[in-house]
Enzyme design. Structure first.
Site, short mmCIF file in Angstrom:
data_model
loop_
_atom_site.label_atom_id
_atom_site.label_comp_id
_atom_site.label_asym_id
_atom_site.label_seq_id
_atom_site.Cartn_x
_atom_site.Cartn_y
_atom_site.Cartn_z
N ASN B 68 0.91 -1.55 0.19
CA ASN B 68 -0.01 0.01 0.02
C ASN B 68 0.24 1.45 -0.20
O ASN B 68 1.80 0.93 0.56
CB ASN B 68 -0.83 -0.31 1.02
CG ASN B 68 -0.42 1.01 2.41
OD1 ASN B 68 -0.18 2.23 2.29
ND2 ASN B 68 -0.30 0.25 3.47
N ASN B 98 -3.02 7.78 16.23
CA ASN B 98 -1.30 8.04 16.08
C ASN B 98 -0.98 8.79 15.53
O ASN B 98 -1.69 9.28 14.46
CB ASN B 98 -1.80 6.34 14.30
CG ASN B 98 -0.18 5.99 13.58
OD1 ASN B 98 -0.12 7.06 12.67
ND2 ASN B 98 0.20 5.58 13.82
N CYS B 127 6.26 5.68 8.87
CA CYS B 127 5.63 5.21 6.92
C CYS B 127 6.52 5.37 6.15
O CYS B 127 7.27 6.01 5.45
CB CYS B 127 4.62 6.10 7.30
SG CYS B 127 3.41 6.47 5.54
#
Lengths: 243, 300
Positions: B68, B98, B127
């Protein structure tokens, strides 16, 4: 919301690499034209496959898909009598028009949801025309089925069936509203070419298909964003910035 | 059979929660089951300003997993508090926010706003799908320490740090975060990967690279948790390819005190309630009388 274990009652290749699968459920499945289902392909596939409904009677649903990758090739091996897990119905269906003369424009596997819509429009006394685009004669399907409800023009890229060229060349000048489902470039070309109001049913790769993962997010023309799965897949013309 | 586990700021009736980013802010999965079935909820990443994220395609299936590249899409911390939290607050379960950002100051600002509304923060320094921030803080121990230190100064609740597996020395990162004041660790975020669309001779994802998740990364997560566990005294929330109660036990044995489930939710929206229902039986089968008893059981 729930998932359904449905039994395969019919599964056949209706055009080159194009399959129609009909699934039966014991529990009532409340779907509308334009909605889709998220189908679980057997493990080890991690993601379901979002497929639009070609019809649903509440007890039986039909979807059409193209074997584009490994997941859909696995699905193509499902035999009659086997079980498929279905999540749905998902998304928002088509809003039926006020207008009298309706044109449907379908590209490839964009045609199936329009067939169900055509049936509803016909039932509601609308004058329906359908322009169905395919690559070539081997990939044409649902022509005869569509002819039950609409004045049909088949268009192929190479002219091997029906008219030659792109659907945008063979549109119905009489129509006062249109519904389109197909590749984004087709949707974009229609938006640019047609002055009448319309609706686009969009396709996008999905994760959850319920609006939680933001995999299918697209930008809107007013700078916001929508999820194709939850806010669509049908959007009024001009709502989404088509990629 | 007690499934109860205790972590800083978090009294969990069971150790199972959704992984950040896979569950949005809870509304969608609440259509399938009562969210209070879960041990806790970890929300989608919050940033200071709204983020649209990357262009599609954002996901691709891979062998036993998925890639993703969403790009931290979220409506921004203010809207999350005003528009998303009220729904979650109808549920009693502990909430974990988060937090992501492109500078330590931005992390701190978002954390300060968010912390009064939740029981814990999870710092997303891992990320892989954004140009600025995210993973750069998760691959350099000094940068990570700085972010953790700044957030600790302003947070009213315990701070967990979500570590990236895209490093050569996970133990060093874990220890640096603990020394900077982290109250716990989340392990692991996704592993950077790529898939090529053969027909078009280019990467499938618009972002080119994406984060690999799902069963494919479970052994990596297990290994990293097992490696870190003896060197830290703070608890670990384990994640990476969990899809069954058996998987949960494996994570507990490796050293996790709780777990998060991500990709499996897309496959089966009921996976977490099913795991929670199966867990007592699995623990019993392997000779445990509680979930807590299994934590770190693979270390001797």
């Amino acid at each position: 919301m729930q998932t359904y274990d449905m039994k395969v009652v019919n599964h056949r290749e209706i055009a080159e690499c194009t399959y129609e699968i009909t699934l039966q459920t014991d529990v009532f499945f409340p779907a509308e034209p334009g909605q889709f289902v998220h189908i679980l392909v057997d493990p080890p596939h991690q993601l379901r496959r979002p497929l639009s409904l070609a019809s649903s009677s509440g007890r039986e649903i039909t979807v059409v898909y193209k074997t584009f990758g490994e997941g859909t090739r696995t699905l193509a091996n499902k035999k009659r009598g086997e079980t498929v897990n279905v999540l749905g119905p998902l998304g928002n269906g088509f809003t039926l028009p006020e207008q009298k003369k309706v044109m449907l424009v379908g590209g490839g596997v964009g045609v199936p949801p329009l067939l169900w819509l055509a049936k509803e429009l016909h039932k509601n006394g609308k004058k329906v025309s359908a322009v169905l685009g395919f690559k070539s004669v081997n990939q044409v399907f649902y022509r005869r089925e569509m002819e039950e409800y609409a004045e049909v023009t088949v268009v192929t890229d190479d002219g091997s069936s029906g008219e030659k060229g792109l659907v945008t060349k063979w549109l119905d000048p009489e129509a006062d509203v249109y519904y389109a489902c197909g590749p984004n470039p087709m949707l974009k070309a229609l938006e640019a070419q047609l002055a009448i109001p319309g609706y686009n049913s969009m396709e996008e790769r999905m994760g959850c298909a319920i609006g939680a993962c933001f995999a299918c997010t697209v930008e809107t023309t007013d700078g916001g964003y929508v999820n194709v799965c939850k806010d669509g897949p049908v959007f009024p013309k001009g709502r989404v910035k088509l990629p | 059979m007690s499934l109860h586990v205790h972590l800083p700021g978090l009294e969990l009736k069971n150790p199972v929660m959704p992984a950040s980013g896979c569950f949005s802010f809870g509304k969608e999965y609440a259509q399938f089951y009562d969210l209070d079935t879960l041990g806790a909820v970890i929300m989608k990443a919050a940033t200071k300003e709204p983020r649209l994220g990357n262009k599609t395609p954002r996901v691709a299936e891979t062998s036993s997993g998925m890639l993703n590249a969403i790009g931290l899409q979220n409506p921004g911390v203010d809207k999350i508090i005003s528009e998303e939290m009220p729904f979650l607050n109808e549920y009693a379960l502990p909430k974990i926010a988060n937090i992501a950002g492109s500078s330590p100051e931005e992390y701190a600002e978002t954390a300060k706003k968010m912390s009064p509304h939740v029981q814990a923060l999870e710092l997303n320094i891992s990320c892989p799908n954004v140009k600025e921030g995210g993973i750069q803080f998760g691959t350099d121990p000094d940068l990570a320490s700085n972010v953790v230190g700044q957030v600790k100064k302003v947070s009213e609740v315990p701070v967990y740090v979500k570590l990236s597996p895209n490093v050569t020395d996970i133990r060093g990162m874990a220890v640096a975060c603990e020394q900077a004041g982290a109250d716990g660790l989340s392990m692991i975020n996704t592993i950077t990967g790529m898939q090529i669309l053969k027909e078009r001779r280019r990467p499938l994802l618009h972002n080119q690279t994406g984060g690999l998740s799902g069963p494919a990364i479970k052994p990596v997560a297990i290994r990293m948790i097992h490696e870190v566990y003896p060197y830290v005294s703070v608890p670990i929330i384990g994640m990476g390819g969990i899809g069954s109660a058996e998987d949960v036990l494996e994570f507990l044995l490796a050293g996790a005190s709780a777990v998060a489930v991500g990709t499996a939710n897309f496959h089966n929206p009921f996976v977490m309630p099913e795991i929670i229902a199966d867990l007592p039986g699995v623990l019993r089968e392997y000779g445990f009388s509680s979930a807590e008893e299994a934590i770190g059981g693979a270390h001797y």
